[in-house]
Write an enzyme that holds these catalytic residues in place. Structure first.
Site, PDB file in Angstrom:
ATOM      1  N   VAL A  68       0.907  -1.187   0.113  1.00 33.69           N
ATOM      2  CA  VAL A  68       0.064  -0.145  -0.078  1.00 33.69           C
ATOM      3  C   VAL A  68       0.632   1.367  -0.078  1.00 33.69           C
ATOM      4  O   VAL A  68       0.427   2.523  -0.439  1.00 33.69           O
ATOM      5  CB  VAL A  68      -0.897   0.033   1.396  1.00 33.69           C
ATOM      6  CG1 VAL A  68      -2.144  -1.014   1.111  1.00 33.69           C
ATOM      7  CG2 VAL A  68      -0.151   0.077   2.586  1.00 33.69           C
ATOM      8  N   SER A 164      -7.419   4.620  15.166  1.00 38.44           N
ATOM      9  CA  SER A 164      -7.209   3.795  16.432  1.00 38.44           C
ATOM     10  C   SER A 164      -7.404   4.675  17.409  1.00 38.44           C
ATOM     11  O   SER A 164      -7.579   5.825  17.595  1.00 38.44           O
ATOM     12  CB  SER A 164      -5.645   3.577  16.451  1.00 38.44           C
ATOM     13  OG  SER A 164      -5.484   3.107  17.673  1.00 38.44           O
ATOM     14  N   TYR A 177       3.034   5.337  15.547  1.00 40.09           N
ATOM     15  CA  TYR A 177       1.621   4.700  15.570  1.00 40.09           C
ATOM     16  C   TYR A 177       0.789   5.895  15.626  1.00 40.09           C
ATOM     17  O   TYR A 177      -0.279   6.031  14.607  1.00 40.09           O
ATOM     18  CB  TYR A 177       1.543   3.732  16.176  1.00 40.09           C
ATOM     19  CG  TYR A 177       0.055   2.733  16.154  1.00 40.09           C
ATOM     20  CD1 TYR A 177       0.125   2.196  14.831  1.00 40.09           C
ATOM     21  CD2 TYR A 177      -0.854   3.079  16.779  1.00 40.09           C
ATOM     22  CE1 TYR A 177      -1.249   1.470  14.632  1.00 40.09           C
ATOM     23  CE2 TYR A 177      -1.925   2.532  16.526  1.00 40.09           C
ATOM     24  CZ  TYR A 177      -2.241   1.286  15.470  1.00 40.09           C
ATOM     25  OH  TYR A 177      -3.212   0.898  15.349  1.00 40.09           O
ATOM     26  N   ALA A 179       0.943   9.167  15.785  1.00 40.77           N
ATOM     27  CA  ALA A 179       0.852  10.333  14.711  1.00 40.77           C
ATOM     28  C   ALA A 179       0.218   9.800  13.389  1.00 40.77           C
ATOM     29  O   ALA A 179      -0.433  10.556  12.608  1.00 40.77           O
ATOM     30  CB  ALA A 179       2.518  10.785  14.506  1.00 40.77           C
ATOM     31  N   SER A 180       0.731   8.691  12.990  1.00 36.06           N
ATOM     32  CA  SER A 180       0.321   8.155  11.727  1.00 36.06           C
ATOM     33  C   SER A 180      -1.414   8.069  11.738  1.00 36.06           C
ATOM     34  O   SER A 180      -2.237   8.039  10.607  1.00 36.06           O
ATOM     35  CB  SER A 180       0.918   6.884  11.412  1.00 36.06           C
ATOM     36  OG  SER A 180       0.115   6.010  12.347  1.00 36.06           O
ATOM     37  N   LYS A 181      -2.049   7.717  12.886  1.00 36.16           N
ATOM     38  CA  LYS A 181      -3.386   7.573  12.901  1.00 36.16           C
ATOM     39  C   LYS A 181      -3.948   8.983  13.192  1.00 36.16           C
ATOM     40  O   LYS A 181      -5.389   9.083  12.491  1.00 36.16           O
ATOM     41  CB  LYS A 181      -3.844   6.432  13.977  1.00 36.16           C
ATOM     42  CG  LYS A 181      -3.156   5.159  14.072  1.00 36.16           C
ATOM     43  CD  LYS A 181      -3.850   4.414  12.662  1.00 36.16           C
ATOM     44  CE  LYS A 181      -3.652   3.067  12.592  1.00 36.16           C
ATOM     45  NZ  LYS A 181      -4.177   2.337  11.442  1.00 36.16           N
ATOM     46  N   ILE A 210      -8.050  -4.819  19.627  1.00 38.44           N
ATOM     47  CA  ILE A 210      -8.616  -5.957  19.331  1.00 38.44           C
ATOM     48  C   ILE A 210      -7.811  -7.092  19.163  1.00 38.44           C
ATOM     49  O   ILE A 210      -6.677  -6.866  18.781  1.00 38.44           O
ATOM     50  CB  ILE A 210      -9.228  -5.467  17.725  1.00 38.44           C
ATOM     51  CG1 ILE A 210     -10.096  -4.125  17.742  1.00 38.44           C
ATOM     52  CG2 ILE A 210      -9.984  -6.638  17.201  1.00 38.44           C
ATOM     53  CD1 ILE A 210     -11.219  -4.306  18.731  1.00 38.44           C
TER      54      ILE A 210
END
Ligand code: NAI
Length: 275
Positions: A68, A164, A177, A179-181, A210
């Protein structure tokens, strides 16, 4: 299908991260609701497994092995998926209807992502780049390709991104993580304002903890500890499973959410309750 608004018969969906966890559960459920599902992932073996599971259940699936983070690969696969689709389905009924009728894409679920944990003071530039390349740019490229195909077909559509619970809570080690979300949330809201006039809805899902191969990759002691904390924090007293999130994806993909755009849906067991 008992409730017509959830019926995706005749619709075409593209799901990234479809080889595992939340992406696989979502691909299976969208297919069960009637969509033709284009499954995309970089894990070829598990990707073909997902497509086989859909076909074994009587659904229609295609597999696209891709990264991706590679814009060209995403562009090519989404264009192929739209071109292969028939134009006989029901559509949202809210598009402009000015498309050429040469192809269609109705649903994009940009789910592929990776976890990364490191304290701020130990975070290296290459870690940040890798996480942003996959979790943010990978979602951006999928959204761009999908929105272009949907605008061209003129039938509206639904784009779902995967954020998230980290955007609500933060936590040690979550810089890259989180920052990306957070960037995914901003992308979702911005794109929703830009493509709304084309009857394209854009929403994010922000799951809580999850149980998937991603979370199981933590060492078992750390995982048991985190699951214990999450279970205590949740008013429902449990962590989630991939189907909990797949049902949120189905809701946003379907006409049942036809007046919902620019929103963050939080299937998180009540761990965070922002306004
Ligand atoms: P998973 O590890 O089970 O599945 C992720 C899938 O994405 C894998 O099949 C993997 O091969 C694929 N993928 C990763 N990088 C890729 C790339 N560059 N190109 C193509 N495919 C790639 O993880 P899970 O838990 O199902 O996560 C799915 C999404 O949900 C992720 O975006 C994750 O950040 C998000 N999420 C997960 C939570 C959890 O507790 N499991 C909580 C909140 C969000």
């Amino acid at each position: 299908m008992a409730v017509k608004a959830y019926d995706l018969t005749g619709r075409t969906a593209f799901v990234t991260g479809a080889a595992s966890g939340i992406g696989r559960a979502s691909a299976l459920l969208l297919a069960e609701a009637g969509a033709t599902v284009h499954c995309a992932d970089r894990d070829a073996r598990k990707l073909h497994e997902t497509a086989a599971l859909i076909k074994a259940a009587g659904g229609e699936a295609h597999a696209h092995e891709l990264d991706v983070a590679d814009k060209e690969q995403i562009d090519r696969a989404v264009a192929q998926a739209a071109a292969a689709a028939t134009t006989t389905g029901t559509g949202t009924g809210r598009g402009t209807g000015t498309g050429t009728g040469t192809g269609r894409l109705d649903i994009m679920a940009a789910i592929a992502g990776i976890m990364h944990n490191s304290p701020v003071l130990e975070t290296r530039e290459k870690d940040l780049d890798r996480v942003l390349d996959i979790n943010f740019k990978g979602v951006l490229y999928a959204c761009q390709a999908a929105a272009r195909a949907m605008i061209e077909a003129g039938r509206g559509g639904s784009i779902i991104t995967m954020a998230s619970g980290a955007v609500d809570t933060g936590g040690p080690g979550l810089l890259c993580y989180g920052a990306s979300k957070a960037a995914v949330v901003q992308l979702t809201k911005t794109l929703a304002t830009e493509v709304g006039p084309h009857a394209i809805r854009v929403n994010a899902v922000a799951p809580g903890w999850i149980r998937t191969p991603m979370t199981e990759r933590h060492d078992s002691q750390a995982q048991a500890h985190t699951e214990g904390v999450m279970t205590r924090m949740s008013p429902l007293g449990r962590v989630g499973d991939p189907d909990d999130i797949a049902h949120a994806v189905l809701h946003l993909a379907s006409d049942a959410s036809s007046f919902t755009t620019g929103q963050i849906l939080r299937p998180n067991g009540g761990v965070a309750m922002p306004w």
